[in-house]
Design an enzyme around this catalytic site. Structure first.
Site, mmCIF file in Angstrom:
data_model
loop_
_atom_site.group_PDB
_atom_site.id
_atom_site.type_symbol
_atom_site.label_atom_id
_atom_site.label_comp_id
_atom_site.label_asym_id
_atom_site.label_seq_id
_atom_site.Cartn_x
_atom_site.Cartn_y
_atom_site.Cartn_z
ATOM 1 N N SER A 63 1.483 -56.148 -14.819
ATOM 2 C CA SER A 63 2.646 -57.038 -14.801
ATOM 3 C C SER A 63 2.772 -57.676 -13.428
ATOM 4 O O SER A 63 2.373 -57.084 -12.412
ATOM 5 C CB SER A 63 3.923 -56.244 -15.088
ATOM 6 O OG SER A 63 5.069 -57.052 -14.875
ATOM 7 N N TYR A 123 9.481 -49.199 -13.411
ATOM 8 C CA TYR A 123 8.509 -49.953 -14.224
ATOM 9 C C TYR A 123 7.492 -50.646 -13.317
ATOM 10 O O TYR A 123 6.279 -50.560 -13.537
ATOM 11 C CB TYR A 123 9.270 -50.978 -15.074
ATOM 12 C CG TYR A 123 8.409 -52.000 -15.780
ATOM 13 C CD1 TYR A 123 7.797 -51.704 -16.995
ATOM 14 C CD2 TYR A 123 8.225 -53.277 -15.240
ATOM 15 C CE1 TYR A 123 7.020 -52.651 -17.644
ATOM 16 C CE2 TYR A 123 7.454 -54.225 -15.885
ATOM 17 C CZ TYR A 123 6.855 -53.913 -17.090
ATOM 18 O OH TYR A 123 6.081 -54.843 -17.730
#
Ligand code: NAP
Length: 250
Positions: free
Chosen positions: A145, A159
């Site tokens: 990501s 995350y």
């Protein structure tokens, strides 16, 4: 169908994983669609791919669980053959929050689903693909990501950290197995329209933030799939240990 074109995509019942499965199937890959809970979506995707002339199976497994990963790889190998492509796409995020409000239990769950799953699936793939173990080589693509670069302040630093761990794994493993017929790369999506943002408590997150993106819009899952599939095929034959940001310029 070329029997060596066998792809396992984790978390492929919806979103970016489903778009990747569709695209790999259209390139002649037999695809294993892994999912955790959304069986109906996975089965519908299998039907769609088979109606278009492709081959697909759906395999339920929680890829954060070692025993389930072993069962997943055994099932795929017995049904389709040993995977020559692995896409580590399964991932989760949780409610947006500042670090001081995040409990240890949540951090461990994020690391298990986003990082440990990637580690375990890479290990099982290397055991089957590496020429060192009698395999014929293969390609691994990790879906990281842009958060690994930004750190996701005020939203989910846990995350972001799990994705940064995936990036380190990608770099290290790429060099470890480069001489054994395996290439390992990663794609770092930015703001993509999928259901994932609802899990963070803001289904409309991409719409809110899209004006900050140089290309002035959010991305589609199919646009991320294009980069994943390029890295998963021989079109990227001289690329390993690399990262493609699919983030509209962020
Ligand atoms: P999504 O729409 O929420 O889909 C997630 C998929 O992962 C689902 O198929 C889900 O299956 C599966 N999954 C979750 N936990 C699993 C587990 N333990 N075992 C097996 N499967 C599991 O997410 P997405 O937006 O497509 O995201 C895909 C990947 O892209 C993730 O790694 C995410 O971090 C990354 N990414 C997304 C964005 C974005 O803006 N959307 C941006 C950057 C990176 P079930 O439905 O059965 O649970």
């Amino acid at each position: 169908m070329n029997p060596a074109k066998i792809a396992l995509i984790t978390g492929a019942s919806r979103g970016i994983g489903a778009a990747t499965a569709r695209l790999l199937a259209s390139e002649g890959y037999a695809v294993a669609i892994n999912y955790r809970r959304t069986e109906q979506d996975a089965l519908a995707l299998c039907r769609e791919i088979e109606q278009a002339g492709g081959r697909a199976i759906a395999v339920q497994a929680d890829v954060a669980d070692e025993a389930e990963v072993l069962r997943l790889f055994d099932t795929v190998t017995e049904t389709l053959g040993a995977p020559t492509v692995l896409v580590n796409n399964a991932g989760i995020l949780m409610q947006q929050n500042r670090l001081e409000h995040i409990e240890a239990e949540r951090v461990m769950e994020i690391l298990r689903v986003n990082f440990l799953s990637c580690f375990l699936c890479c290990r099982e793939a290397v055991r089957r693909m590496s020429t060192r173990h009698g395999g014929k080589g293969g390609r691994i693509v990790n879906v990281s990501s842009l958060a690994a670069r930004t750190g996701s302040p005020n939203e989910y630093v846990d995350y972001a950290a799990s994705k940064a761990a995936m990036d380190a794994l990608t770099r290290g493993l790429a060099n470890e197995v480069a001489g054994e017929g395996i290439r390992v790369n990663a794609v770092r999506p930015g703001l993509i329209y999928t259901d994932m943002h609802a899990d963070g408590g803001e289904a409309g997150r991409v719409e809110r933030l899209k004006t900050r993106i140089p290309l002035q819009r959010g991305g589609q899952a199919s646009e991320v799939a294009e980069a994943i599939v390029w890295l998963a095929t021989e079109k990227s034959s001289f690329v390993t240990g690399s990262f493609i940001d699919v983030a509209g310029g962020l």
